[in-house]
Write an enzyme that holds these catalytic residues in place. Sequence first.
Site, PDB file in Angstrom:
ATOM      1  N   ASP A   1      -4.663   2.046   1.923  1.00 13.64           N
ATOM      2  CA  ASP A   1      -5.295   1.249   3.299  1.00 13.64           C
ATOM      3  C   ASP A   1      -5.846   2.114   4.137  1.00 13.64           C
ATOM      4  O   ASP A   1      -7.031   1.753   4.861  1.00 13.64           O
ATOM      5  CB  ASP A   1      -4.116   0.454   3.828  1.00 13.64           C
ATOM      6  CG  ASP A   1      -2.728   1.369   3.963  1.00 13.64           C
ATOM      7  OD1 ASP A   1      -2.749   2.373   3.203  1.00 13.64           O
ATOM      8  OD2 ASP A   1      -1.900   1.114   4.718  1.00 13.64           O
TER       9      ASP A   1
ATOM     10  N   GLU B   1      -0.085   7.377  11.620  1.00 18.91           N
ATOM     11  CA  GLU B   1      -1.560   7.352  11.981  1.00 18.91           C
ATOM     12  C   GLU B   1      -2.369   8.109  12.787  1.00 18.91           C
ATOM     13  O   GLU B   1      -3.526   8.254  12.943  1.00 18.91           O
ATOM     14  CB  GLU B   1      -1.825   5.848  12.649  1.00 18.91           C
ATOM     15  CG  GLU B   1      -1.327   4.716  11.577  1.00 18.91           C
ATOM     16  CD  GLU B   1      -1.025   3.429  12.126  1.00 18.91           C
ATOM     17  OE1 GLU B   1      -0.553   3.334  13.436  1.00 18.91           O
ATOM     18  OE2 GLU B   1      -1.121   2.279  11.757  1.00 18.91           O
TER      19      GLU B   1
ATOM     20  N   TYR C   1      -7.187   9.255 -17.427  1.00 16.26           N
ATOM     21  CA  TYR C   1      -8.164  10.043 -16.393  1.00 16.26           C
ATOM     22  C   TYR C   1      -8.335  11.409 -17.019  1.00 16.26           C
ATOM     23  O   TYR C   1      -7.608  12.180 -17.287  1.00 16.26           O
ATOM     24  CB  TYR C   1      -7.750   9.917 -14.925  1.00 16.26           C
ATOM     25  CG  TYR C   1      -6.873   8.984 -14.387  1.00 16.26           C
ATOM     26  CD1 TYR C   1      -6.740   7.701 -15.119  1.00 16.26           C
ATOM     27  CD2 TYR C   1      -6.690   9.247 -13.121  1.00 16.26           C
ATOM     28  CE1 TYR C   1      -6.052   6.663 -14.065  1.00 16.26           C
ATOM     29  CE2 TYR C   1      -5.949   8.199 -12.208  1.00 16.26           C
ATOM     30  CZ  TYR C   1      -5.718   6.855 -12.908  1.00 16.26           C
ATOM     31  OH  TYR C   1      -4.982   6.109 -12.207  1.00 16.26           O
TER      32      TYR C   1
ATOM     33  N   HIS D   1       0.815  -1.490  -0.026  1.00 16.98           N
ATOM     34  CA  HIS D   1       0.110  -0.195   0.005  1.00 16.98           C
ATOM     35  C   HIS D   1       0.951   1.182  -0.037  1.00 16.98           C
ATOM     36  O   HIS D   1       0.854   1.996   0.982  1.00 16.98           O
ATOM     37  CB  HIS D   1      -0.947   0.031   1.173  1.00 16.98           C
ATOM     38  CG  HIS D   1      -2.238  -0.600   0.838  1.00 16.98           C
ATOM     39  ND1 HIS D   1      -3.085  -0.144  -0.156  1.00 16.98           N
ATOM     40  CD2 HIS D   1      -2.813  -1.898   1.245  1.00 16.98           C
ATOM     41  CE1 HIS D   1      -4.391  -0.987  -0.186  1.00 16.98           C
ATOM     42  NE2 HIS D   1      -3.842  -1.919   0.629  1.00 16.98           N
TER      43      HIS D   1
ATOM     44  N   HIS E   1      12.655   4.995 -29.177  1.00 14.73           N
ATOM     45  CA  HIS E   1      13.399   3.792 -29.647  1.00 14.73           C
ATOM     46  C   HIS E   1      13.411   3.842 -31.223  1.00 14.73           C
ATOM     47  O   HIS E   1      12.428   3.692 -31.809  1.00 14.73           O
ATOM     48  CB  HIS E   1      12.547   2.660 -29.255  1.00 14.73           C
ATOM     49  CG  HIS E   1      12.521   2.302 -27.609  1.00 14.73           C
ATOM     50  ND1 HIS E   1      13.472   1.803 -26.727  1.00 14.73           N
ATOM     51  CD2 HIS E   1      11.550   2.484 -26.796  1.00 14.73           C
ATOM     52  CE1 HIS E   1      13.126   1.940 -25.608  1.00 14.73           C
ATOM     53  NE2 HIS E   1      11.893   2.290 -25.507  1.00 14.73           N
TER      54      HIS E   1
END
Length: 430
Positions: free
Chosen positions: A134, A408, A332, A129, A276
């Site tokens: 998470d 946290e 997106y 994560h 390339h």
Amino acid sequence: MKKLILPLVLLSGVAVGQTKLRPEIDQKAAALEAKVIEWRRDIHQNPELGNAETRTAKKVADHLRYLGIEVQENVAVTGVVGILRGGKPGPTVALRADMDALPVTERVDLPFKSTVTTTYNGQETGVMHACGHDTHVAILMGVAEVLASMKDDLQGTVKFLFQPAEEGIYQEGVTSWGAKQMVEEGVMKDVDAVFGLHIGSQMEVGKIGYRSGPALAGVDNLEITVHGTQAHGASPWSGVDPIVTSAQIVNGLQTIISRNVNITAAPAIVTVGAIHGGIRHNIIPEKVEMIGTIRTFGDEQQALVHKRITEIATNIAESAGAKADVNIEKLYPATVNDPTLTELMGPTILAAAGDGNVITNPLITGAEDFSFFQREKPGLFISLGGMKKGGDPTKTPSHHTPDFYIDEGGFVLGMRVMSYFVVDYMGMKK
Ligand SMILES: [Zn+2]
Ligand SMILES: [Zn+2]
């Protein structure tokens, strides 16, 4: 003279009726902190890649059911939708958390470090994560518990969107994102507004950042193939050199940002990431392939950049007697925070974070598939601090890296602000 003390609810600019639930939210979110941290550590230790989040989805679905929330599973492959109907009529407010991890091998020494491995694009890799999804899942599970406990007081419906595959699926020519597919499956039809947050490893715990209007870039993939005519390297006049032509195209593309885009309105980016062509000193090859990325902040700007890329590449090639094929794949769209909704929710964010803790985010050239939800209904996407207090953002590992780390201490604020969004919005729109 008596000092005049105004109640906080008046200062916040929101009517009293909608804010009465805030103290209850604060108390319940604080009480849930240990549980949310435990959930987060469990999810962190068991990360799953996009569209494979079955264990995470089950954990979410079991929790929602335990709370008495109506659950739909396997939405957009592994997504989970929870529906919490309040005791009073009102709007439907969606809250989103993304669930997927990344093919990154964790290097942080944590007791709940991920040791999961997989094969990704033919390579052995760890799974981690490394974007903090998470934390988003655990925080939203906490919000569900807070709001379910005050169900009778809610003036509307809360829709929890636990989405898979935010980082995208790139396999055998298939590209897809969880949010896009959830929208295609109709999750936004009955929604009035949608809110989401992203934890930030380089923003201090306790802070919330956001901006009105375009916030994160839209991203598109660019592929250009330049076809020339192969020749001996010693007699270039007998062929058409796609390498020299490609060099001119790469330089030409850089003038789009400096000469065509109104950079006072919003920046844009055109990056060629790989070229390339050729095999030997003395052979002018037949073709050169280039790939790159495009970042823009709105449909109009995106259309302009795409048009100029095509014109520059094809016309430079033509002037050299070569031919350029341009292929742009839209990924997106830009993440655009609805200005009206953002203004409406400004006092809510301030009330949650407190004075001095609200940051105006800069434009972010990264992208988020939350944008697909926002194209359907007004949406607001905020950043939540996840860096330890006093940390130096320039020395703190960024997202998608093996050393990515989240403090946290910001989870309670995350639960509070998401819950405030719901009750405040419902109060305003009932
Ligand atoms: Zn990410
Ligand atoms: Zn992310």
